[in-house]
Design a protein around this motif. Structure first.
Motif, mmCIF file in Angstrom:
data_model
loop_
_atom_site.group_PDB
_atom_site.id
_atom_site.type_symbol
_atom_site.label_atom_id
_atom_site.label_comp_id
_atom_site.label_asym_id
_atom_site.label_seq_id
_atom_site.Cartn_x
_atom_site.Cartn_y
_atom_site.Cartn_z
ATOM 1 N N UNK A 121 -2.265 -4.568 -0.456
ATOM 2 C CA UNK A 121 -3.190 -3.770 0.339
ATOM 3 C C UNK A 121 -4.402 -3.508 -0.551
ATOM 4 N N UNK A 122 -5.422 -4.351 -0.397
ATOM 5 C CA UNK A 122 -6.560 -4.342 -1.316
ATOM 6 C C UNK A 122 -7.581 -3.303 -0.852
ATOM 7 N N UNK A 123 -7.770 -2.271 -1.679
ATOM 8 C CA UNK A 123 -8.598 -1.145 -1.283
ATOM 9 C C UNK A 123 -7.748 -0.152 -0.517
ATOM 10 N N UNK A 124 -6.627 0.245 -1.114
ATOM 11 C CA UNK A 124 -5.598 1.015 -0.403
ATOM 12 C C UNK A 124 -5.945 2.481 -0.213
ATOM 13 N N UNK A 125 -6.944 2.995 -0.953
ATOM 14 C CA UNK A 125 -7.296 4.401 -0.811
ATOM 15 C C UNK A 125 -6.119 5.303 -1.121
ATOM 16 N N UNK A 126 -5.847 6.266 -0.255
ATOM 17 C CA UNK A 126 -4.772 7.233 -0.493
ATOM 18 C C UNK A 126 -3.403 6.736 -0.044
ATOM 19 N N UNK A 127 -3.299 5.492 0.397
ATOM 20 C CA UNK A 127 -1.999 4.865 0.594
ATOM 21 C C UNK A 127 -1.396 4.897 1.979
ATOM 22 N N UNK A 128 -2.052 5.484 2.955
ATOM 23 C CA UNK A 128 -1.475 5.564 4.295
ATOM 24 C C UNK A 128 -1.142 4.184 4.860
ATOM 25 N N UNK A 129 -2.071 3.252 4.721
ATOM 26 C CA UNK A 129 -1.844 1.912 5.268
ATOM 27 C C UNK A 129 -0.700 1.214 4.539
ATOM 28 N N UNK A 130 -0.645 1.355 3.230
ATOM 29 C CA UNK A 130 0.436 0.741 2.443
ATOM 30 C C UNK A 130 1.800 1.245 2.898
ATOM 31 N N UNK A 131 1.901 2.547 3.094
ATOM 32 C CA UNK A 131 3.157 3.150 3.549
ATOM 33 C C UNK A 131 3.547 2.615 4.915
ATOM 34 N N UNK A 132 2.574 2.536 5.810
ATOM 35 C CA UNK A 132 2.852 2.047 7.162
ATOM 36 C C UNK A 132 3.269 0.583 7.144
ATOM 37 N N UNK A 133 2.715 -0.212 6.242
ATOM 38 C CA UNK A 133 3.080 -1.628 6.140
ATOM 39 C C UNK A 133 4.551 -1.784 5.739
ATOM 40 N N UNK A 134 4.998 -0.968 4.789
ATOM 41 C CA UNK A 134 6.401 -1.008 4.373
ATOM 42 C C UNK A 134 7.305 -0.585 5.519
ATOM 43 N N UNK A 135 6.936 0.481 6.192
ATOM 44 C CA UNK A 135 7.753 0.984 7.299
ATOM 45 C C UNK A 135 7.800 0.012 8.477
ATOM 46 N N UNK A 136 6.802 -0.890 8.528
ATOM 47 C CA UNK A 136 6.741 -1.847 9.636
ATOM 48 C C UNK A 136 7.465 -3.149 9.320
ATOM 49 N N UNK A 137 7.918 -3.312 8.070
ATOM 50 C CA UNK A 137 8.717 -4.493 7.778
ATOM 51 C C UNK A 137 8.357 -5.299 6.557
ATOM 52 N N UNK A 138 7.295 -4.923 5.841
ATOM 53 C CA UNK A 138 6.965 -5.643 4.611
ATOM 54 C C UNK A 138 8.072 -5.424 3.577
#
Length: 256
Positions: free
Chosen positions: A54-71
């Motif tokens: 997650x390039x340019x992840x900021x505070x991590x919300x998108x990264x967390x959601x990606x894991x929860x979605x199946x990454x």
């Protein structure tokens, strides 16, 4: 005050009035992927059991959601150490810290090992986009995919990102940089005198330049979605003219 400044100032909001509204997305674990899904409807399939950057992840919300979605795992990359600290805390609070790492760069020993790299709403802001694209491409394994979405490009109606104080379309084409920056200084006190110096920076990214950089980095456009203003998407097929009407660029790029 120069004539151009007088004209543009007359076409702008009052300096003591609030910024013109812009569309925003609220960040929660549930809503963090809304912008990505808008551009990549098959996102769940793309990231399933994948190693993702997650390039340019900021505070991590998108990264967390990606894991929860199946990454399988996510590496969040951001140069702001303060936001990385918040991202690590957030991952712990959501119970996914064992599947997420946050760093200021992609570790050397992990180069070429990722299935997916994602960058959202950043391509027009990187101060060295050629170098950044090369970095993202190097993180991918052969056949891996880069999901990139950004907009508006430089020559779009609001490509100068000055729509917070003026609704003049193509203001960066109708007025000189000096004029735009002089008028902007009445609404922002950051001392910027060039587009590259504004908050988040602007690298004057055109659609043509983006496509050229991708090709130079060994990335093939697997599919693309170029959305034009007012739903005039047929203009994306018109050479030259397309630059002035494509409002958002979304592509799946494959590493050869």
């Amino acid at each position: 005050m120069r004539l151009g400044e007088r004209i543009l100032l007359g076409l702008s909001r009052e300096s003591d009035a609030p910024d013109y509204e812009a569309a925003t997305d609220s960040w929660t674990a549930e809503r963090a992927l809304v912008p990505l899904r808008r551009e990549f409807p098959d996102l769940t399939d793309l990231i399933h059991d994948a190693r993702v950057v997650d390039f340019g992840c900021g505070t991590g919300w998108q990264s967390i959601a990606l894991v929860k979605t199946g990454a399988r795992m996510v590496l969040g990359v951001d140069t702001n150490e303060r936001t990385l600290g918040k991202a690590r805390e957030l991952a712990g609070a959501h119970g996914v810290a064992d599947r997420i790492a946050f760093d200021a760069a992609i570790p050397e020993d992990q180069q070429g090992s990722f299935d997916i790299v994602i960058t959202l709403n950043a391509m027009e802001h990187f101060d060295q986009p050629e170098s950044i694209m090369k970095t993202m491409a190097s993180a991918l394994r052969r056949g891996g995919r880069l999901l990139v979405s950004f907009g508006p490009p430089w020559l779009a109606p609001t490509g100068s990102h000055m729509h917070f104080f003026t609704r003049v379309p193509w203001v960066n084409l109708f007025f000189s940089e000096r004029t735009v920056m002089a008028v902007r200084s009445r609404f922002r006190s950051d001392g910027a005198r060039r587009y590259e110096e504004v908050e988040s920076g602007l690298n004057r990214m055109t659609v043509r330049r983006f496509e050229r950089i991708a090709a130079q980095c060994g990335l093939h456009i697997e599919r693309k979605n170029y959305r034009c203003v007012k739903g005039l998407d047929f203009l994306q097929w018109t050479p030259g003219l397309r630059e002035f009407f494509i409002n958002n660029v979304s592509c799946v790029l494959t590493k050869r």
